[in-house]
Design an enzyme around this catalytic site. Structure first.
Site, short mmCIF file in Angstrom:
data_model
loop_
_atom_site.label_atom_id
_atom_site.label_comp_id
_atom_site.label_asym_id
_atom_site.label_seq_id
_atom_site.Cartn_x
_atom_site.Cartn_y
_atom_site.Cartn_z
N GLY A 206 -63.46 -15.07 7.54
CA GLY A 206 -64.81 -15.62 7.38
C GLY A 206 -64.82 -16.63 6.26
O GLY A 206 -63.77 -17.11 5.83
N ASN A 207 -66.00 -16.97 5.78
CA ASN A 207 -66.09 -17.88 4.63
C ASN A 207 -67.36 -17.57 3.84
O ASN A 207 -68.10 -16.66 4.19
CB ASN A 207 -66.05 -19.35 5.09
CG ASN A 207 -67.17 -19.66 6.06
OD1 ASN A 207 -68.34 -19.63 5.70
ND2 ASN A 207 -66.80 -19.93 7.32
#
Ligand code: C5P
Length: 398
Positions: A206-207
């Site tokens: 993810g980020n």
């Protein structure tokens, strides 16, 4: 703004003195300004000054000295916009809870027009959970927050709580009227937040995106009458109910891609603010991957570039706008993306700028257009960036 009827409600805080400048700006722009003071506000700013500047009498009590009633219902109904600035902790609390012990509050409760409020108070008051809750409550009523700014406060403390400068409040008003009804009936597609790409049932790639910029954009377009489809990645905060926003939650880029393509056909305007993962694990394991050797190699596959794909599908009538979050050679990279993805504009923000990028409430962006000059904005709230974007989009459509 010419000919618009603006009610300015001033409550009793030191920032009230700034309203003299605000009244001047509004009058200069051609608005009819009616000032309503709470009883305490007159301690901070003279009704006479405000009356001279607004070219109008100033109201403060339910009746005049010669016994005439100041009709708060008419006041509220005849106005195009009510701005409460400064909105003190006391006034905010009363607005949020339906209390009505002065003319300004009665006018607020009767208002059918849009309401903006600009909180102003000392640092610790602004931080208090009850004040935060009241502000949230007012936003949930559809009232438009003009956020307090950080800086030196009257108490000598330094922090958030200063009323927005008159020029900033004015920009909110101009943005509001400039977009007036021009987006009614327009379909807008907005993406927000990160995507999660499953490694196994427990882990993902993810980020740090929180979706705040995308939420602000969806809200700003909806406020101007657009019908917004908001496609959110995981973990994006819930918005209070807004009948103009239809939210669809997705997890992975491939899912976001599918939903975007489906809704893109009908969209007049598409703004892709999501931070889509560029790669995903080639094969998500069906069971939790067990800790074994010193290294774990995960084979990654390229995700679809949703924006680029929409760029190939775009018709001449559609506007397509992307974001570029860069860390080096910012302008060059953003311009390359604008061309490569067939966009009408790209919004550049750089992680090198303080206050820009993921998570925070502010951003510093440059709008890069396909067919006109760039527009670099100073550091401002994400809400303000979103409202300025709406104004630019309206201009592009014209
Ligand atoms: O190429 P880059 O990822 O920097 O481009 C950013 C823009 O492209 C953003 O508007 C983002 O929403 C969009 N994007 C996308 N699909 C991807 C990657 C980025 O739609 N796989």
């Amino acid at each position: 703004m010419k000919g618009k009827r603006i009610l300015l409600g001033i409550s009793g805080g030191i920032a009230a003195y700034k309203c003299c400048a605000l009244v001047r700006l509004m009058v200069k722009a051609g608005a009819h300004v009616q000032v309503v003071l709470t009883p305490d506000a007159a301690e901070f700013v003279s009704p006479l000054t405000l009356s001279v500047l607004s070219k109008n009498r100033v109201l403060s009590a339910f009746s005049t000295q010669d016994g005439q009633w100041n009709n708060h219902v008419d006041l509220a109904l005849q106005s195009d916009l009510l701005i409460i600035a400064p909105a003190t902790a006391n006034t905010l609390g009363k607005m949020a809870n339906g209390l009505c012990d002065n003319l300004l509050l009665a006018t607020y409760l009767s208002a059918k027009c849009s309401v903006m409020f600009a909180p102003a108070m000392d640092l610790d008051m602004h931080e208090h959970p009850s004040v935060k809750q009241n502000i949230k409550q007012l936003i949930s009523y559809g009232n438009h927050l003009i956020p307090a700014e950080s800086g030196e406060l009257a108490s000598g403390l330094v922090g958030a709580g200063r009323m927005a400068e008159p020029e900033t409040i004015m920009q909110h008003i101009v943005n509001y009227f400039d977009g007036d009804k021009k987006l009614k009936g327009k379909q807008v597609l907005v993406t927000a937040g990160p995507t999660y790409e499953a490694i196994d049932p427990v882990r993902f790639i993810g980020n740090h995106s929180t979706g705040k910029m995308g939420l602000a954009i969806a809200t700003a377009f909806a406020a101007q009458g657009a019908e917004v489809i908001l496609i959110c990645g995981p973990g994006v905060q819930q918005l209070s109910n807004n009948s103009n926003i239809n939210r669809i939650d997705v997890i992975a880029a491939s899912e976001m891609h599918q939903v975007c393509v489906h809704h893109f056909k009908k969209a007049d305007i598409t703004i892709m603010a999501a931070a889509v993962a560029d790669y995903k694990p080639a094969q998500a394991a069906t069971q939790k991957i067990k800790k074994k050797g010193e290294n774990l190699i995960i084979d990654l596959l390229k995700n679809p570039d949703i924006l680029q794909d929409l760029g190939t599908k775009k018709t001449a009538k559609q506007l397509l706008i992307g974001f570029a979050l860069e860390t080096q050679n910012e302008l060059e990279h953003a311009k390359d993306k604008l061309k490569r993805k067939n966009l009408d504009a790209i919004i550049l923000n750089s992680l090198n700028d303080k206050g820009a990028g993921f998570g925070g409430d502010t951003n510093k962006v440059t709008f890069i257009f396909k067919s006109k000059k760039n527009k670099a904005l100073p550091l401002m709230s994400k809400q303000m960036v979103a409202e300025t974007l709406v104004v630019e989009v309206v201009k592009l459509m014209e």
